[in-house]
Scaffold this active site. Structure first.
Site, PDB file in Angstrom:
ATOM      1  N   HIS A 203       6.990   8.142   0.650  1.00 26.72           N
ATOM      2  CA  HIS A 203       6.305   7.342   1.672  1.00 26.72           C
ATOM      3  C   HIS A 203       4.966   7.906   2.146  1.00 26.72           C
ATOM      4  O   HIS A 203       4.348   7.342   3.046  1.00 26.72           O
ATOM      5  CB  HIS A 203       7.218   7.139   2.889  1.00 26.72           C
ATOM      6  CG  HIS A 203       7.401   8.383   3.723  1.00 26.72           C
ATOM      7  ND1 HIS A 203       8.287   9.369   3.392  1.00 26.72           N
ATOM      8  CD2 HIS A 203       6.796   8.805   4.856  1.00 26.72           C
ATOM      9  CE1 HIS A 203       8.248  10.331   4.291  1.00 26.72           C
ATOM     10  NE2 HIS A 203       7.341  10.021   5.192  1.00 26.72           N
TER      11      HIS A 203
HETATM   12  C1  UD1 Z   1       5.441   7.671  10.050  1.00 28.43           C
HETATM   13  C2  UD1 Z   1       4.696   8.977  10.299  1.00 28.43           C
HETATM   14  C3  UD1 Z   1       4.978   9.953   9.187  1.00 28.43           C
HETATM   15  C4  UD1 Z   1       6.464  10.137   8.976  1.00 28.43           C
HETATM   16  C5  UD1 Z   1       7.152   8.804   8.803  1.00 28.43           C
HETATM   17  C6  UD1 Z   1       8.651   9.024   8.799  1.00 28.43           C
HETATM   18  C7  UD1 Z   1       2.548   8.720  11.482  1.00 28.43           C
HETATM   19  C8  UD1 Z   1       1.083   8.766  11.341  1.00 28.43           C
HETATM   20  N1  UD1 Z   1       3.256   8.767  10.343  1.00 28.43           N
HETATM   21  O1  UD1 Z   1       4.921   7.116   8.851  1.00 28.43           O
HETATM   22  O2  UD1 Z   1       4.414  11.221   9.518  1.00 28.43           O
HETATM   23  O3  UD1 Z   1       6.669  10.935   7.839  1.00 28.43           O
HETATM   24  O4  UD1 Z   1       6.822   7.929   9.912  1.00 28.43           O
HETATM   25  O5  UD1 Z   1       9.344   7.978   8.219  1.00 28.43           O
HETATM   26  O6  UD1 Z   1       3.046   8.656  12.571  1.00 28.43           O
HETATM   27  N2  UD1 Z   1       7.425  -0.339   8.912  1.00 28.43           N
HETATM   28  C9  UD1 Z   1       8.454  -1.253   8.872  1.00 28.43           C
HETATM   29  N3  UD1 Z   1       9.517  -1.063   9.696  1.00 28.43           N
HETATM   30  C10 UD1 Z   1       9.613  -0.022  10.571  1.00 28.43           C
HETATM   31  C11 UD1 Z   1       8.550   0.892  10.608  1.00 28.43           C
HETATM   32  C12 UD1 Z   1       7.471   0.729   9.762  1.00 28.43           C
HETATM   33  O7  UD1 Z   1       8.413  -2.207   8.107  1.00 28.43           O
HETATM   34  O8  UD1 Z   1      10.625   0.083  11.288  1.00 28.43           O
HETATM   35  C13 UD1 Z   1       6.285  -0.521   7.979  1.00 28.43           C
HETATM   36  C14 UD1 Z   1       5.126  -1.277   8.576  1.00 28.43           C
HETATM   37  O9  UD1 Z   1       4.615  -2.091   7.584  1.00 28.43           O
HETATM   38  C15 UD1 Z   1       4.115  -0.183   8.875  1.00 28.43           C
HETATM   39  C16 UD1 Z   1       4.421   0.873   7.855  1.00 28.43           C
HETATM   40  O10 UD1 Z   1       5.812   0.768   7.597  1.00 28.43           O
HETATM   41  O11 UD1 Z   1       2.801  -0.646   8.813  1.00 28.43           O
HETATM   42  C17 UD1 Z   1       4.092   2.274   8.319  1.00 28.43           C
HETATM   43  O12 UD1 Z   1       4.754   2.602   9.543  1.00 28.43           O
HETATM   44  P1  UD1 Z   1       4.150   3.732  10.520  1.00 28.43           P
HETATM   45  O13 UD1 Z   1       5.107   4.038  11.596  1.00 28.43           O
HETATM   46  O14 UD1 Z   1       2.758   3.386  10.912  1.00 28.43           O
HETATM   47  O15 UD1 Z   1       4.024   4.979   9.584  1.00 28.43           O
HETATM   48  P2  UD1 Z   1       5.035   5.585   8.534  1.00 28.43           P
HETATM   49  O16 UD1 Z   1       4.445   5.440   7.184  1.00 28.43           O
HETATM   50  O17 UD1 Z   1       6.402   5.077   8.801  1.00 28.43           O
HETATM   51  N1  UDP Z   2      16.472   9.951   5.777  1.00 30.33           N
HETATM   52  C1  UDP Z   2      17.504   9.022   5.924  1.00 30.33           C
HETATM   53  N2  UDP Z   2      17.557   7.934   5.107  1.00 30.33           N
HETATM   54  C2  UDP Z   2      16.656   7.711   4.118  1.00 30.33           C
HETATM   55  C3  UDP Z   2      15.601   8.655   3.964  1.00 30.33           C
HETATM   56  C4  UDP Z   2      15.538   9.753   4.823  1.00 30.33           C
HETATM   57  O1  UDP Z   2      18.375   9.198   6.788  1.00 30.33           O
HETATM   58  O2  UDP Z   2      16.758   6.709   3.414  1.00 30.33           O
HETATM   59  C5  UDP Z   2      16.398  11.097   6.716  1.00 30.33           C
HETATM   60  C6  UDP Z   2      16.299  12.459   6.077  1.00 30.33           C
HETATM   61  O3  UDP Z   2      17.551  12.992   5.792  1.00 30.33           O
HETATM   62  C7  UDP Z   2      15.589  13.248   7.151  1.00 30.33           C
HETATM   63  C8  UDP Z   2      14.673  12.231   7.781  1.00 30.33           C
HETATM   64  O4  UDP Z   2      15.199  10.963   7.445  1.00 30.33           O
HETATM   65  O5  UDP Z   2      16.514  13.706   8.123  1.00 30.33           O
HETATM   66  C9  UDP Z   2      13.273  12.400   7.228  1.00 30.33           C
HETATM   67  O6  UDP Z   2      12.486  11.326   7.538  1.00 30.33           O
HETATM   68  P1  UDP Z   2      11.203  10.924   6.701  1.00 30.33           P
HETATM   69  O7  UDP Z   2      11.302  11.419   5.303  1.00 30.33           O
HETATM   70  O8  UDP Z   2      11.027   9.479   6.916  1.00 30.33           O
HETATM   71  O9  UDP Z   2      10.028  11.648   7.494  1.00 30.33           O
HETATM   72  P2  UDP Z   2       9.266  13.049   7.329  1.00 30.33           P
HETATM   73  O10 UDP Z   2      10.272  14.134   7.413  1.00 30.33           O
HETATM   74  O11 UDP Z   2       8.537  12.997   6.031  1.00 30.33           O
HETATM   75  O12 UDP Z   2       8.311  13.047   8.469  1.00 30.33           O
END
Ligand code: UD1
Ligand code: UDP
Length: 364
Positions: A203
């Site tokens: 992601h």
């Molecule tokens: C965010 C964090 C990232 C983290 C990740 C964990 C920032 C800048 N990034 O990234 O550091 O690793 O969360 O998972 O804060 N979306 C959905 N449903 C949801 C949430 C998001 O569809 O419940 C989609 C939307 O299209 C959105 C995109 O995901 O535009 C990105 O979501 P966003 O929270 O902005 O950033 P992440 O890529 O999730």
């Molecule tokens: N995780 C989860 N389901 C998934 C993918 C990740 O429960 O399908 C959990 C994972 O075990 C960890 C956390 O989500 O505890 C990590 O989140 P993510 O990778 O989204 O964010 P990051 O750590 O990169 O910020």
């Protein structure tokens, strides 16, 4: 006194659960503010259930947007709630936009803050999270570090040592709590995959936001899937781009919705290999001793390489690295676990916070 925890994204929930539990055991009055940065049930609700987190006292419903729009909405929403609630301390977690916004709002309001997972650095300002980390650590009043190298990084940035506490890793507290309920068998049966499989999570914007990057990555993952079946619980961020690049559900690639915390870790525990660009997954595989290939040019968690099973790879090198990791298999068990990754980080953090609330001297 009142402690508020500001949580917004999936990894925040995992890190906060042990801290909330430990503060509760010390009788501290507290509440969760959910910013709504993540809002799908599989990105949010399932974690509250799996981790036993209490209901938030407020959900700001901020949702998605560009960095500026999302951060602006977070600032406005958080200012109102912090002013209304009058907390004595606001605790923020990790490096997401909700973390950054909460620390800024509190700094301007003169409300004290604590940052859990302080001092991680990739030294790559092209990563949005790195910007969030640097700003958050510059403004926090209490900094809780998960690993020793953080102490040197924070000192270099001029953070007084008296604010910093090395407490271990609360994400690993959550992992240890879940360990007895981790069972790959039912998840494997549900997905209809053989007992030997890999898991991939992807992601990072650098990997999934452009068609070119997505294509290179998907081609590499498809090549790995010729070695063994791969389950890809797909983060909503990469869903469309990765599908356009050819990542579609099939027999050797199972592209599925994001998994709940217990299901996901169960699958990881039973995996022969993990491919990821997640921060947290690098740490979890370190503790579970599962070979991990991280498709990134750098990591803010080098301890997972020195003490764990993690390796950084480019997409081009991924297939060969996977072949080698699978051949080495159990011959390369996890090293000694990083110091204080013992499942007791939450209680350590709670002890410092509780003393701080009573006005005790905080120097470690
Ligand atoms: C965010 C964090 C990232 C983290 C990740 C964990 C920032 C800048 N990034 O990234 O550091 O690793 O969360 O998972 O804060 N979306 C959905 N449903 C949801 C949430 C998001 O569809 O419940 C989609 C939307 O299209 C959105 C995109 O995901 O535009 C990105 O979501 P966003 O929270 O902005 O950033 P992440 O890529 O999730
Ligand atoms: N995780 C989860 N389901 C998934 C993918 C990740 O429960 O399908 C959990 C994972 O075990 C960890 C956390 O989500 O505890 C990590 O989140 P993510 O990778 O989204 O964010 P990051 O750590 O990169 O910020």
């Amino acid at each position: 006194p009142l402690v508020l925890h500001v949580l917004g994204a999936r990894p925040n929930f995992v890190k906060a659960a042990p801290v909330v539990r430990a503060l509760g055991e010390l009788g501290v009055r507290q509440g969760i503010i959910h910013t709504g940065q993540h809002y799908d049930a599989l990105m949010s609700d399932v974690f509250f259930a799996d981790l036993g987190l209490p209901e938030p006292v407020a959900n700001l419903g901020v949702g998605s947007g560009t960095h500026a729009k999302q951060t602006a909405a977070l600032l406005v929403g958080l200012e109102d709630v912090v002013v209304a609630q009058e907390p004595d301390l606001v605790v923020v977690y990790g490096d997401v936009n909700s973390t950054l916004a909460a620390i800024l709002v509190c700094a301007k309001l003169g409300v004290r803050t604590a940052h859990v997972e302080a001092g991680l650095r990739s030294f790559d300002r092209g990563m949005p999270e790195e910007v969030n980390r640097v700003v958050t650590d510059a403004l926090a009043d209490l900094l809780f570090a998960t690993s020793p190298e953080a102490l040197a990084y924070l000192a270099n940035e001029g953070v007084p040592a008296s604010k910093v506490h090395l407490v271990g890793n609360p994400m690993i507290d959550s992992l240890f709590s879940a360990l007895p309920s981790l069972d790959p068998a039912p998840v494997v049966a549900r997905l209809g995959i053989p007992a030997r499989y890999a898991v991939a999570t992807l992601h990072r914007p650098a990997n999934v936001d452009t068609p070119e990057a997505a294509k290179e990555l998907v081609d590499a993952v498809l090549e790995v899937s010729r070695q063994l079946p791969i389950v890809v619980p797909i983060h909503p961020r990469g869903k469309v781009r990765l599908a356009e690049a050819g990542l579609v559900d099939g027999e050797s690639i199972r592209v599925v919705d994001p998994l709940g915390y217990v299901d996901f870790l169960s699958l990881v525990r039973g995996a022969a290999l993990v491919v990821t660009d997640s921060g947290g997954v690098q740490e979890e595989t370190t503790v579970l001793g599962v070979p991990c290939l991280t498709v990134r040019p750098n990591t803010e968690r080098p301890i997972t390489i020195t003490h764990g099973t993690n390796r950084l790879v480019t997409p081009a090198l991924l297939p060969a690295a996977a072949e080698k990791a699978l051949a080495d298999g159990a011959a390369t068990p996890a090293g000694e676990l990083p110091v204080l990754w013992d499942g007791k980080a939450g209680p350590r953090i709670a002890t410092v916070i509780s003393a701080w609330l009573k006005g005790d001297n905080l120097a470690p």
